[in-house]
Design a protein around this motif. Structure first.
Motif, short mmCIF file in Angstrom:
data_model
loop_
_atom_site.label_atom_id
_atom_site.label_comp_id
_atom_site.label_asym_id
_atom_site.label_seq_id
_atom_site.Cartn_x
_atom_site.Cartn_y
_atom_site.Cartn_z
N GLU A 166 -5.92 -15.55 -2.62
CA GLU A 166 -5.59 -14.31 -2.71
C GLU A 166 -6.78 -13.55 -2.08
N LEU A 167 -6.26 -12.49 -1.59
CA LEU A 167 -7.05 -11.30 -0.72
C LEU A 167 -6.81 -10.22 -1.34
N GLU A 168 -7.94 -9.26 -1.25
CA GLU A 168 -8.11 -7.81 -1.41
C GLU A 168 -7.49 -6.99 -0.09
N VAL A 169 -6.53 -6.34 -0.30
CA VAL A 169 -5.93 -5.60 0.82
C VAL A 169 -5.68 -4.22 0.53
N ARG A 170 -5.74 -3.22 1.62
CA ARG A 170 -5.35 -1.73 1.20
C ARG A 170 -4.46 -1.35 2.57
N GLY A 171 -3.48 -0.71 2.14
CA GLY A 171 -2.52 -0.07 3.23
C GLY A 171 -1.17 0.35 2.91
N PRO A 172 -0.50 0.74 3.39
CA PRO A 172 -0.65 0.84 5.04
C PRO A 172 -1.42 1.94 5.42
N ILE A 173 -2.08 2.00 6.70
CA ILE A 173 -2.86 3.06 6.84
C ILE A 173 -2.44 3.52 8.35
N GLY A 174 -2.67 4.82 8.56
CA GLY A 174 -2.58 5.18 9.80
C GLY A 174 -1.03 6.26 10.09
N GLY A 175 -0.95 7.47 10.53
CA GLY A 175 0.05 8.08 10.59
C GLY A 175 0.56 8.73 12.07
N TRP A 176 -0.40 8.00 12.94
CA TRP A 176 -0.16 8.58 14.33
C TRP A 176 0.31 7.74 15.27
N PHE A 177 -0.22 6.24 15.23
CA PHE A 177 0.36 5.37 16.22
C PHE A 177 1.30 4.73 15.58
N VAL A 178 2.47 5.36 15.35
CA VAL A 178 3.34 4.70 14.69
C VAL A 178 4.81 5.10 15.44
N TRP A 179 5.82 4.14 15.40
CA TRP A 179 7.02 4.42 15.77
C TRP A 179 8.03 4.21 14.90
N GLU A 180 8.90 5.28 14.67
CA GLU A 180 10.00 5.44 13.58
C GLU A 180 11.56 4.90 13.72
N GLY A 181 11.44 4.47 15.18
CA GLY A 181 12.85 3.93 15.37
C GLY A 181 13.74 5.09 15.74
#
Length: 260
Positions: A120-135
């Motif tokens: 098991e791993l601790e994770v947080r996300g998703p993060i980021g709203g600029w370097f994204v492609w929405e299709g």
């Protein structure tokens, strides 16, 4: 050119650039809090990388180009965390991360050498709203080395949407053996340039403006991701070809000088 905020692409490698993208470039994007992820798959596609596929209960669906933070906590309470781009498409039931192992990295060495299926791993996300492609628009993706990871997510998203025609890809790597997802990239029609060995009839050499000219079309957004030297050079190539600076989004990473 516009650049993303300072996030690590690999353990101990925070990206350069401003603290936040300018307000006019910020997008509303999904974001999630801390979760406990279970490792479902582990493999090593190249000598210095590990691919982790994680099951994250109640996760927030991500956009292609976003990333997750992985946090490790030692028995004495000491914590270290690093961010990694997602390679998976939003429709994938598992999250896929690719980690480059750095010899002095606190997080990457643990993920590469210790983590096993079922952990098991601790994770947080998703993060980021600029370097994204929405299709929803054409894009040119220019990646160097492990900088191809967010572009793999974009390609997989395009396949889910049936819009592979929207993306064109150029990749630079030292050798084919060091490039993660090389078969998937080539199957998507990516131009792959090798700098330390010949590739077919092409001699070893860096990505050039002549390589990018056939890939560029008006209306594309250009995404550049890789090490600081690569990202700077590729971004300048695009601007030099006449690509409008606001249409070039650069995400770069480089050594922080610390493993912690």
């Amino acid at each position: 050119m516009t650049e993303g905020g300072p996030r690590p692409e690999a353990d101990g490698e925070p990206a350069a650039g401003p603290t936040d993208p300018p307000p006019r470039l910020r997008r509303r994007a999904p974001a999630g809090g801390w979760r406990t992820a279970t490792v479902r798959e582990v493999d090593r596609p190249t000598p210095r990388t590990v691919r982790l596929r994680l099951e994250v209960p109640d996760r927030v669906d991500h956009l292609a180009g976003q990333h997750y933070v992985v946090r490790l906590t030692a028995e004495d309470g000491y914590r270290a965390q690093r961010s990694y781009s997602l390679a998976s498409a939003p429709g994938d039931p598992l999250l896929e991360l690719l980690v480059e192992r750095l010899d002095d990295g606190e997080v990457s060495t643990y993920l590469a050498d210790v983590v096993e299926v079922g952990d098991e791993l601790e994770v947080r996300g998703p993060i980021g709203g600029w370097f994204v492609w929405e299709g929803d628009g054409p894009a040119l993706l220019v990646g160097g080395g492990t900088g191809v990871v967010p572009f793999v997510s974009m390609l997989r998203t395009a396949r889910e949407l049936g819009r592979e025609d929207l993306l064109r890809v150029a990749v630079s790597t030292r050798t084919l053996a060091e490039l993660p997802y090389v078969d998937e990239l080539r199957a998507a029609g990516a131009l792959v340039v090798t700098t330390r060995e010949p590739s077919g009839i092409r001699p070893a050499g860096r990505l050039t403006a002549a390589d990018l000219v056939p890939l560029w079309e008006p209306g594309q957004t250009a995404y550049v991701c890789g090490s600081t030297p690569f990202a700077e050079a590729a971004g300048q190539l695009l601007v030099g070809l006449g690509v409008p600076e606001p249409d070039v989004r650069v995400e770069r990473f480089g050594p922080s000088g610390s493993s912690g």
